[in-house]
Motif scaffolding. Structure first.
Motif, PDB file in Angstrom:
ATOM      1  N   ALA A 162       7.117   0.498   6.213  1.00  0.00           N
ATOM      2  CA  ALA A 162       8.379   1.158   5.862  1.00  0.00           C
ATOM      3  C   ALA A 162       8.148   2.615   5.481  1.00  0.00           C
ATOM      4  O   ALA A 162       7.112   2.966   4.922  1.00  0.00           O
ATOM      5  CB  ALA A 162       9.029   0.414   4.689  1.00  0.00           C
ATOM      6  N   GLY A 163       9.153   3.449   5.793  1.00  0.00           N
ATOM      7  CA  GLY A 163       9.140   4.844   5.343  1.00  0.00           C
ATOM      8  C   GLY A 163       8.522   5.798   6.347  1.00  0.00           C
ATOM      9  O   GLY A 163       8.460   5.536   7.555  1.00  0.00           O
ATOM     10  N   ASP A 164       8.041   6.920   5.826  1.00  0.00           N
ATOM     11  CA  ASP A 164       7.518   8.016   6.656  1.00  0.00           C
ATOM     12  C   ASP A 164       6.382   7.597   7.585  1.00  0.00           C
ATOM     13  O   ASP A 164       6.109   8.282   8.575  1.00  0.00           O
ATOM     14  CB  ASP A 164       6.947   9.127   5.755  1.00  0.00           C
ATOM     15  CG  ASP A 164       8.001  10.060   5.197  1.00  0.00           C
ATOM     16  OD1 ASP A 164       9.186   9.690   5.194  1.00  0.00           O
ATOM     17  OD2 ASP A 164       7.628  11.163   4.758  1.00  0.00           O
ATOM     18  N   ILE A 193       0.875  -1.189   0.000  1.00  0.00           N
ATOM     19  CA  ILE A 193       0.000   0.000   0.000  1.00  0.00           C
ATOM     20  C   ILE A 193       0.903   1.228   0.000  1.00  0.00           C
ATOM     21  O   ILE A 193       1.634   1.482   0.962  1.00  0.00           O
ATOM     22  CB  ILE A 193      -0.934   0.035   1.223  1.00  0.00           C
ATOM     23  CG1 ILE A 193      -1.671  -1.306   1.381  1.00  0.00           C
ATOM     24  CG2 ILE A 193      -1.938   1.176   1.076  1.00  0.00           C
ATOM     25  CD1 ILE A 193      -2.587  -1.374   2.612  1.00  0.00           C
ATOM     26  N   GLY A 194       0.864   1.985  -1.106  1.00  0.00           N
ATOM     27  CA  GLY A 194       1.712   3.166  -1.250  1.00  0.00           C
ATOM     28  C   GLY A 194       2.751   2.929  -2.330  1.00  0.00           C
ATOM     29  O   GLY A 194       3.577   2.018  -2.224  1.00  0.00           O
ATOM     30  N   ALA A 195       2.693   3.752  -3.385  1.00  0.00           N
ATOM     31  CA  ALA A 195       3.631   3.591  -4.508  1.00  0.00           C
ATOM     32  C   ALA A 195       4.669   4.708  -4.494  1.00  0.00           C
ATOM     33  O   ALA A 195       4.911   5.365  -5.495  1.00  0.00           O
ATOM     34  CB  ALA A 195       2.851   3.576  -5.823  1.00  0.00           C
ATOM     35  N   PRO A 247      13.025  16.817  -5.320  1.00  0.00           N
ATOM     36  CA  PRO A 247      13.156  17.958  -6.251  1.00  0.00           C
ATOM     37  C   PRO A 247      11.918  18.852  -6.304  1.00  0.00           C
ATOM     38  O   PRO A 247      11.976  19.935  -6.886  1.00  0.00           O
ATOM     39  CB  PRO A 247      13.354  17.280  -7.628  1.00  0.00           C
ATOM     40  CG  PRO A 247      13.692  15.856  -7.346  1.00  0.00           C
ATOM     41  CD  PRO A 247      13.047  15.521  -6.028  1.00  0.00           C
ATOM     42  N   LEU A 248      10.812  18.406  -5.698  1.00  0.00           N
ATOM     43  CA  LEU A 248       9.575  19.198  -5.801  1.00  0.00           C
ATOM     44  C   LEU A 248       9.720  20.572  -5.159  1.00  0.00           C
ATOM     45  O   LEU A 248       9.035  21.519  -5.537  1.00  0.00           O
ATOM     46  CB  LEU A 248       8.397  18.461  -5.148  1.00  0.00           C
ATOM     47  CG  LEU A 248       7.988  17.123  -5.781  1.00  0.00           C
ATOM     48  CD1 LEU A 248       6.836  16.504  -5.002  1.00  0.00           C
ATOM     49  CD2 LEU A 248       7.613  17.298  -7.253  1.00  0.00           C
ATOM     50  N   SER A 249      10.605  20.681  -4.159  1.00  0.00           N
ATOM     51  CA  SER A 249      10.818  21.987  -3.524  1.00  0.00           C
ATOM     52  C   SER A 249      12.111  22.643  -4.005  1.00  0.00           C
ATOM     53  O   SER A 249      12.428  23.751  -3.590  1.00  0.00           O
ATOM     54  CB  SER A 249      10.877  21.816  -1.995  1.00  0.00           C
ATOM     55  OG  SER A 249      11.768  20.769  -1.649  1.00  0.00           O
TER      56      SER A 249
HETATM   57  P1  FAD Z   1       5.780   8.617   0.047  1.00  0.00           P
HETATM   58  O1  FAD Z   1       6.885   8.834  -0.914  1.00  0.00           O
HETATM   59  O2  FAD Z   1       4.971   9.795   0.466  1.00  0.00           O
HETATM   60  O3  FAD Z   1       4.801   7.506  -0.557  1.00  0.00           O
HETATM   61  C1  FAD Z   1       3.609   7.111   0.092  1.00  0.00           C
HETATM   62  C2  FAD Z   1       2.523   6.967  -0.947  1.00  0.00           C
HETATM   63  O4  FAD Z   1       1.431   6.236  -0.395  1.00  0.00           O
HETATM   64  C3  FAD Z   1       1.936   8.292  -1.400  1.00  0.00           C
HETATM   65  O5  FAD Z   1       1.879   8.357  -2.790  1.00  0.00           O
HETATM   66  C4  FAD Z   1       0.543   8.273  -0.780  1.00  0.00           C
HETATM   67  O6  FAD Z   1      -0.373   9.062  -1.518  1.00  0.00           O
HETATM   68  C5  FAD Z   1       0.217   6.785  -0.848  1.00  0.00           C
HETATM   69  N1  FAD Z   1      -0.869   6.348   0.030  1.00  0.00           N
HETATM   70  C6  FAD Z   1      -1.116   6.745   1.300  1.00  0.00           C
HETATM   71  N2  FAD Z   1      -2.216   6.114   1.792  1.00  0.00           N
HETATM   72  C7  FAD Z   1      -2.665   5.304   0.800  1.00  0.00           C
HETATM   73  C8  FAD Z   1      -3.779   4.415   0.694  1.00  0.00           C
HETATM   74  N3  FAD Z   1      -4.626   4.231   1.715  1.00  0.00           N
HETATM   75  N4  FAD Z   1      -3.965   3.748  -0.464  1.00  0.00           N
HETATM   76  C9  FAD Z   1      -3.105   3.912  -1.492  1.00  0.00           C
HETATM   77  N5  FAD Z   1      -2.037   4.755  -1.446  1.00  0.00           N
HETATM   78  C10 FAD Z   1      -1.817   5.432  -0.318  1.00  0.00           C
HETATM   79  N6  FAD Z   1      14.038  13.591   2.052  1.00  0.00           N
HETATM   80  C11 FAD Z   1      15.398  13.643   2.023  1.00  0.00           C
HETATM   81  O7  FAD Z   1      16.054  12.698   2.510  1.00  0.00           O
HETATM   82  N7  FAD Z   1      16.052  14.712   1.471  1.00  0.00           N
HETATM   83  C12 FAD Z   1      15.372  15.761   0.907  1.00  0.00           C
HETATM   84  O8  FAD Z   1      15.987  16.710   0.431  1.00  0.00           O
HETATM   85  C13 FAD Z   1      13.943  15.721   0.910  1.00  0.00           C
HETATM   86  N8  FAD Z   1      13.230  16.716   0.336  1.00  0.00           N
HETATM   87  C14 FAD Z   1      11.866  16.620   0.307  1.00  0.00           C
HETATM   88  C15 FAD Z   1      11.139  17.620  -0.339  1.00  0.00           C
HETATM   89  C16 FAD Z   1       9.760  17.539  -0.401  1.00  0.00           C
HETATM   90  C17 FAD Z   1       8.988  18.621  -1.105  1.00  0.00           C
HETATM   91  C18 FAD Z   1       9.077  16.442   0.203  1.00  0.00           C
HETATM   92  C19 FAD Z   1       7.574  16.366   0.151  1.00  0.00           C
HETATM   93  C20 FAD Z   1       9.786  15.456   0.840  1.00  0.00           C
HETATM   94  C21 FAD Z   1      11.189  15.521   0.900  1.00  0.00           C
HETATM   95  N9  FAD Z   1      11.936  14.541   1.531  1.00  0.00           N
HETATM   96  C22 FAD Z   1      13.305  14.599   1.507  1.00  0.00           C
HETATM   97  C23 FAD Z   1      11.280  13.427   2.257  1.00  0.00           C
HETATM   98  C24 FAD Z   1      11.167  12.190   1.403  1.00  0.00           C
HETATM   99  O9  FAD Z   1      10.701  12.502   0.113  1.00  0.00           O
HETATM  100  C25 FAD Z   1      10.219  11.215   2.103  1.00  0.00           C
HETATM  101  O10 FAD Z   1      10.790  10.902   3.352  1.00  0.00           O
HETATM  102  C26 FAD Z   1      10.000   9.954   1.291  1.00  0.00           C
HETATM  103  O11 FAD Z   1       9.347  10.262   0.073  1.00  0.00           O
HETATM  104  C27 FAD Z   1       9.154   8.973   2.086  1.00  0.00           C
HETATM  105  O12 FAD Z   1       8.823   7.884   1.279  1.00  0.00           O
HETATM  106  P2  FAD Z   1       7.543   6.994   1.619  1.00  0.00           P
HETATM  107  O13 FAD Z   1       7.507   5.915   0.605  1.00  0.00           O
HETATM  108  O14 FAD Z   1       7.531   6.658   3.047  1.00  0.00           O
HETATM  109  O15 FAD Z   1       6.300   7.980   1.398  1.00  0.00           O
END
Ligand code: FAD
Length: 417
Positions: free
Chosen positions: A280-282, A8-10, A45-47
């Motif tokens: 895993a992750g955030d 869950i989460g791409a 890169p979004l920011s």
């Molecule tokens: P995400 O990449 O957010 O992926 C989670 C996905 O799950 C999302 O697409 C979400 O919509 C989807 N989802 C959630 N709930 C559901 C559901 N119920 N069903 C289906 N899908 C779902 N980190 C760094 O180390 N260095 C940086 O310079 C840095 N800059 C950043 C700049 C910005 C603008 C942002 C937003 C983040 C930045 N980060 C940076 C943080 C980093 O991008 C995140 O820590 C990382 O993307 C986390 O990955 P993730 O897979 O846990 O979450």
């Protein structure tokens, strides 16, 4: 190996888990479900470079859907998972479809926080998490430039400051409102907070610390036109960017009865209490040996936990305990952070922090607690950063005097092999 692993989460963690499952020898089905309309893309890169217009759409792509298909990973975008039925080993999607799993990965990321302020719902008050958020901000930045309207950033954290720097690069007038008495107060040493404040002011940012916002003023069309402060002052604006932190997306896990505490509670190997479910992750809160919980929001954490999540599902637990690291780009300065600096009681500076910001200072700040090195923040000093990760991984400490002495080779302290 048969089965159906559902992710869950791409995003970063989900994609890493899927690929690590394949490279780890898993031959069953893998289905990755993402609620965004896009395939996996890079958020950092979004920011920064993307918002500045320095890179295009193609460079945001993390993995093209065809690449995933080649690895036998089924990607379904625009699909929201609404519930997990742990007893039946299935997830329910919006619309009612159910999918059975033999292993489940929660990689749901986090959601930007909002603020309880009048006017916060205006269409030009925008958070920044997704590609769609970034596109909306980019469009508004262009409108601000055309109409000579200032940009207002609420929150002097990494994302807020990166957006502020990018907007300044585009020639816009920018105000940053930070509630705390210093920038990045939770993560930086006070002298580095002050250095960043000076850097932004030197680039023309109107930086307000200890900011107390009363409300957001809107016009007849509902658009934000100014931010009103508790002291009666008023900051006109054409765009408000909200950068006030995130909350972990742990709602699904909590509703399914998994332990959550500002994130899905996992061990070093990303396991939850359910042997079929990893996270895993955030979205996670990692339980440390002393029982405390660690929440990290970084690419490294998502990547490494993704690898560990795959390993756990393959029955080969792989603890992720390496030194955390992070980076942030503001103007032409790259900040690289290694370790966790909370609780530091002494600091040493290596290199030249520079009186003149424009002159391109390069330096590192070494954080110590009870004489032990716990973290290093480097500005435009990639060598210091890489060495710091090795020192911290090995648990080796220079003395503060050695750290501050540019003539002392810290590399000699790193154990060989
Ligand atoms: P995400 O990449 O957010 O992926 C989670 C996905 O799950 C999302 O697409 C979400 O919509 C989807 N989802 C959630 N709930 C559901 C559901 N119920 N069903 C289906 N899908 C779902 N980190 C760094 O180390 N260095 C940086 O310079 C840095 N800059 C950043 C700049 C910005 C603008 C942002 C937003 C983040 C930045 N980060 C940076 C943080 C980093 O991008 C995140 O820590 C990382 O993307 C986390 O990955 P993730 O897979 O846990 O979450």
């Amino acid at each position: 190996m048969d089965g159906q692993i559902v992710i869950i989460g791409a995003g970063q963690a989900g994609t890493q888990t899927a690929e690590a499952l394949r490279s780890g020898g898993y031959t069953g089905a893998i289905t990755m479900l993402g609620d965004e309309p896009h395939g996996p893309y890079h958020r950092p890169p979004l920011s920064k470079a993307w918002l500045a217009g320095d890179i295009g759409e193609a460079q945001l792509v993390m993995r093209a859907p065809e690449m995933l298909a080649k690895k036998g990973i089924t990607l379904r975008t625009g699909v929201t998972v609404e519930a997990i039925d742990r007893a039946a080993h299935q997830v329910r999607l919006a619309g009612g479809e159910t999918l059975a799993y033999t292993g489940l990965v929660l990689a749901t990321g986090s959601t930007p926080r909002s603020l309880p302020l009048p006017g916060i719902g205006a269409p030009n008050v925008l958070p920044l998490r997704s590609k769609d958020d970034a596109s909306a901000i980019a469009t508004r930045l262009t409108a601000c430039a055309e109409r000579s309207l200032p940009v207002l950033v609420i929150g002097g954290g990494f994302i807020g400051l990166e957006v502020a720097a990018t907007a300044r690069k585009k020639g816009l007038a920018v105000t940053v409102l930070e509630a705390a008495p210093r920038l990045l107060g939770r993560v930086l040493a006070p002298l580095l907070s002050d250095w960043y404040a000076a850097l932004h002011r030197e680039h023309g940012i109107n930086l307000v610390l200890d900011a107390r916002i009363a409300s957001i003023e809107t016009d007849a069309a509902g658009e934000a036109t100014a931010v009103l402060m508790a002291d009666g002052s008023r900051h006109p604006c054409g765009l408000v960017v909200l950068g006030v932190g995130v909350t972990a997306n742990d709602r699904l896990a909590a509703a399914a009865g998994l332990a959550c505490d500002r994130g899905i509670v996992v061990d070093d190997c990303t396991r939850t209490a359910d042997p079929l479910i990893v996270a895993a992750g955030d979205c996670t809160a990692r339980q440390l040996a002393d029982g405390s919980l660690l929440r990290l929001e970084s690419v490294q954490n998502a990547t490494e936990q993704g690898k560990s999540a795959a390993a756990a599902l393959l029955g080969q637990p792989r603890p992720f305990t390496a030194t955390p690291w992070f980076w942030s780009d503001q103007y032409d300065r790259k900040l690289q952070m290694a370790g966790l600096s909370g609780g530091a009681d002494a600091w040493a500076v290596r290199g030249d922090m520079g009186g003149d910001m424009a002159a391109g200072a390069a330096f590192s700040i070494y954080h110590f607690r009870a004489g032990k090195l716990i973290a290093v923040d480097s500005v435009n000093s990639a060598k210091d950063h890489l060495q710091a990760r090795k020192l911290l991984d090995a648990g080796v400490s220079p003395t503060p005097e050695q750290a501050a002495d540019g003539g002392f080779d810290l590399g000699t302290l790193i154990p060989k092999g």
